[in-house]
Motif scaffolding. Structure first.
Motif, short mmCIF file in Angstrom:
data_model
loop_
_atom_site.label_atom_id
_atom_site.label_comp_id
_atom_site.label_asym_id
_atom_site.label_seq_id
_atom_site.Cartn_x
_atom_site.Cartn_y
_atom_site.Cartn_z
N HIS A 1 0.81 -1.22 0.00
CA HIS A 1 0.00 0.00 0.00
C HIS A 1 0.85 1.27 0.00
CE1 HIS A 1 -3.28 -2.73 0.98
NE2 HIS A 1 -2.55 -3.20 1.97
N GLY A 2 2.15 1.16 -0.10
CA GLY A 2 2.98 2.34 -0.09
C GLY A 2 3.19 2.93 1.29
N LEU A 3 3.03 2.11 2.33
CA LEU A 3 3.20 2.60 3.70
C LEU A 3 4.43 2.02 4.38
CD1 LEU A 3 -0.50 2.39 4.99
CD2 LEU A 3 0.77 4.44 4.39
N GLY A 4 4.94 0.92 3.84
CA GLY A 4 6.01 0.20 4.52
C GLY A 4 7.24 1.04 4.79
N LEU A 5 7.77 1.69 3.73
CA LEU A 5 9.00 2.47 3.90
C LEU A 5 8.77 3.71 4.76
CD1 LEU A 5 10.58 2.18 0.34
CD2 LEU A 5 11.29 1.04 2.45
N ALA A 6 7.55 4.28 4.71
CA ALA A 6 7.24 5.40 5.59
C ALA A 6 7.29 4.95 7.05
CB ALA A 6 5.87 5.97 5.25
N VAL A 7 6.75 3.75 7.32
CA VAL A 7 6.82 3.20 8.69
C VAL A 7 8.27 2.93 9.08
CG1 VAL A 7 6.21 1.20 10.10
CG2 VAL A 7 4.51 2.20 8.58
N ALA A 8 9.06 2.38 8.14
CA ALA A 8 10.46 2.07 8.43
C ALA A 8 11.24 3.34 8.77
CB ALA A 8 11.10 1.36 7.23
N ARG A 9 11.00 4.42 8.04
CA ARG A 9 11.70 5.68 8.34
C ARG A 9 11.31 6.21 9.72
NH1 ARG A 9 12.93 10.54 4.23
NH2 ARG A 9 14.71 9.18 3.91
N GLU A 10 10.05 6.11 10.10
CA GLU A 10 9.63 6.57 11.42
C GLU A 10 10.28 5.73 12.52
OE1 GLU A 10 8.12 9.21 12.03
OE2 GLU A 10 7.28 9.76 10.09
N ILE A 11 10.40 4.43 12.29
CA ILE A 11 11.07 3.57 13.28
C ILE A 11 12.54 3.94 13.40
CG2 ILE A 11 11.78 1.19 13.76
CD1 ILE A 11 9.15 0.27 12.50
N ALA A 12 13.19 4.18 12.25
CA ALA A 12 14.60 4.59 12.28
C ALA A 12 14.76 5.92 13.02
CB ALA A 12 15.13 4.71 10.86
N SER A 13 13.86 6.87 12.76
CA SER A 13 13.93 8.17 13.43
C SER A 13 13.72 8.02 14.93
CB SER A 13 12.89 9.11 12.83
OG SER A 13 12.89 10.35 13.49
N ALA A 14 12.80 7.14 15.34
CA ALA A 14 12.55 6.92 16.77
C ALA A 14 13.78 6.35 17.46
CB ALA A 14 11.36 5.99 16.96
N HIS A 15 14.60 5.60 16.72
CA HIS A 15 15.85 5.05 17.27
C HIS A 15 17.02 6.03 17.12
CE1 HIS A 15 13.71 1.17 17.11
NE2 HIS A 15 14.61 0.74 17.98
N LYS A 16 16.73 7.26 16.62
CA LYS A 16 17.78 8.25 16.34
C LYS A 16 18.77 7.73 15.30
CE LYS A 16 17.43 10.30 20.94
NZ LYS A 16 16.31 11.15 20.50
N GLY A 17 18.25 6.92 14.40
CA GLY A 17 19.06 6.38 13.31
C GLY A 17 18.66 6.99 11.99
N THR A 18 19.18 6.42 10.90
CA THR A 18 18.89 6.93 9.55
C THR A 18 18.50 5.79 8.64
OG1 THR A 18 21.22 6.75 8.90
CG2 THR A 18 20.48 8.88 9.80
N LEU A 19 17.74 6.14 7.60
CA LEU A 19 17.31 5.16 6.61
C LEU A 19 17.58 5.76 5.24
CD1 LEU A 19 15.93 2.42 6.19
CD2 LEU A 19 13.75 3.61 6.16
N THR A 20 18.37 5.08 4.43
CA THR A 20 18.75 5.61 3.12
C THR A 20 18.56 4.55 2.05
OG1 THR A 20 21.06 4.95 3.48
CG2 THR A 20 20.44 7.20 4.12
N VAL A 21 18.46 5.02 0.80
CA VAL A 21 18.41 4.13 -0.35
C VAL A 21 19.39 4.64 -1.39
CG1 VAL A 21 16.44 5.42 -1.31
CG2 VAL A 21 16.93 3.11 -2.13
#
Length: 423
Positions: free
Chosen positions: A386-406
């Motif tokens: 549904h186009g939500l997975g990577l948005a959820v993954a970025r929020e999880i990374a941000s909550a961990h004070k991490g980064t998500l890149t492609v």
């Protein structure tokens, strides 16, 4: 509504700022008035002292000499010799100098000033709220006669200058008020721009959610309706479809709930010391059957040396890995290789988790968009995304004070990398 709110905020800000500006200009005008009055008083005192000294030194006083002194000093001078006015009679003074006549009287013993306010040795005459004249009176004995001298100066020229200053202040205030109104209109527009963008984003979000939920709901309703006339054998397949669509709806609602919590800063993490190697091995084993069914070659690569424990929420990190792998399986053709790995390097400050495929990759202009909600690189993607997975993954990374890149993978394909800090 937006224009209404902007207009009301503009009025509010303009009113508040105009009150502050009026108070500031009022204070400036008050001190300017005080300064000009003080300078006028000082100038009057200086001129009066100088002329008085000149009069006391003169042996012969004439009306011409006195008129010259009045003209040069900007004063009106009255002289009395033993109570008798010199050079002017009372009618002449009252007719030519009406602004001073009110402050002159003739009690027994000679001409004096009526009771007035005292500023140092200068008298200030007033009939209203503001002073009208400045007065200075002295007497001295010369050749056996008592000479009284009275110096007066009208304050009307001063008030004329102050009136001009007041008009200037008023013009300045009105000009500033117009500029303030324009600035407030511009400022409120900039201020409300993020809110307007947020509202538009929310409207798009609601429309996207409605669209995404409509399809599985229609499938569920149609299969449920078909079950009424179907045989028991057919009903079983209908129930399977209903269960599958219901599971997809539940998954999407869970993702929406995660995003909602992240937006309200309510995404809770259960932080614990986690061995990422073990977590990736378990994820790899869980996805092997799914990769085999879809014809993909799934492999894993871990560092040979032991890694430090990572303080994170293992459930959420596992969720990010699942999102990476599901996308890799959905967007790469059968027979493609997918690698789950931890890059080699120093692990003193951060550890990364990557998923790499050798599929078609992601164009540069879409690399940031893939993290937007309901964004899908291709409308022909596998059903269930549904186009939500990577948005959820970025929020999880941000909550961990991490980064998500492609980025682009070496040899083609896409490389998604989650980087977490090591405490």
């Amino acid at each position: 509504m937006y224009r209404n709110v902007r207009l009301r905020l503009t009025k509010l800000f303009t009113t508040v700022l105009s009150i502050l500006l009026a108070a500031l200009l009022g204070v400036c005008f008050y001190f300017s008035f005080r300064q000009q009055f003080s300078m006028q008083l000082s100038s009057f005192a200086s001129q009066s002292y100088t002329v008085f000294e000149s009069i006391s030194e003169q042996t012969v006083l004439t009306s011409r000499w006195l008129a010259a002194r009045e003209e040069s000093a900007g004063l009106r001078i009255f002289l009395w010799d033993n109570g008798v006015e010199l050079f002017h009679n009372q009618d002449h003074a009252n007719r030519l100098l009406p602004e001073y006549a009110h402050y002159l009287s003739e009690p027994s013993g000679g001409r004096t000033l009526q009771p007035q306010e005292k500023t140092a040795d200068i008298s200030v005459g007033r009939r209203g709220p503001l002073p009208e004249v400045l007065c200075y009176q002295r007497q001295f004995v010369k050749n056996g006669s008592i000479l009284q001298v009275c110096f007066m100066q009208s304050l009307q020229p001063l008030y004329a200058r102050i009136g001009s200053s007041l008009l200037l202040y008023l013009i300045l205030f009105l000009s500033s008020l117009c500029l303030l109104a324009l600035f407030c209109w511009y400022f409120t527009g900039r201020l409300l721009q993020p809110l307007l963008a947020s509202q538009e984003s929310q409207n798009r979000f609601i429309a996207s959610v409605s669209h995404e939920l409509r399809t599985p709901l229609a499938v569920i309703l149609s299969n449920a309706s078909a079950c009424e006339k179907a045989s028991p054998e057919e009903q079983k397949s209908f129930f399977q479809v209903i269960a599958r669509e219901g599971a997809q709806m539940a998954d999407m609602l869970e993702q929406l709930l995660t995003l909602s919590r992240a937006d309200s800063h309510g995404l809770t993490l259960r932080i614990e010391e986690t061995d990422l190697q073990t977590l990736l091995l378990e994820t790899y084993e869980n996805f092997l059957p799914l990769a085999a069914d879809s014809g993909h070659l799934l492999s894993i690569r871990l560092p040979e040396s032991a890694l430090p424990l990572c303080a994170c929420d293992p459930g959420r990190i596992r969720q990010v890995c699942h999102i990476f792998l599901h996308n890799a399986l959905a967007y790469t053709p059968a027979g493609s290789a997918i690698l789950l790995f931890i890059p080699d390097g120093a692990y003193g400050k951060e550890i990364s988790i990557g998923v790499q495929d050798n599929g078609p990759g992601i164009p540069d202009k879409e690399k940031e968009k893939v993290f937007d909600r309901f964004y899908r690189a291709s409308p022909k993607n596998e059903k269930g995304h549904h186009g939500l997975g990577l948005a959820v993954a970025r929020e999880i990374a941000s909550a961990h004070k991490g980064t998500l890149t492609v980025t682009d993978a070496a040899g083609g394909g896409a490389l998604f990398l989650l980087t977490l800090p090591v405490k």
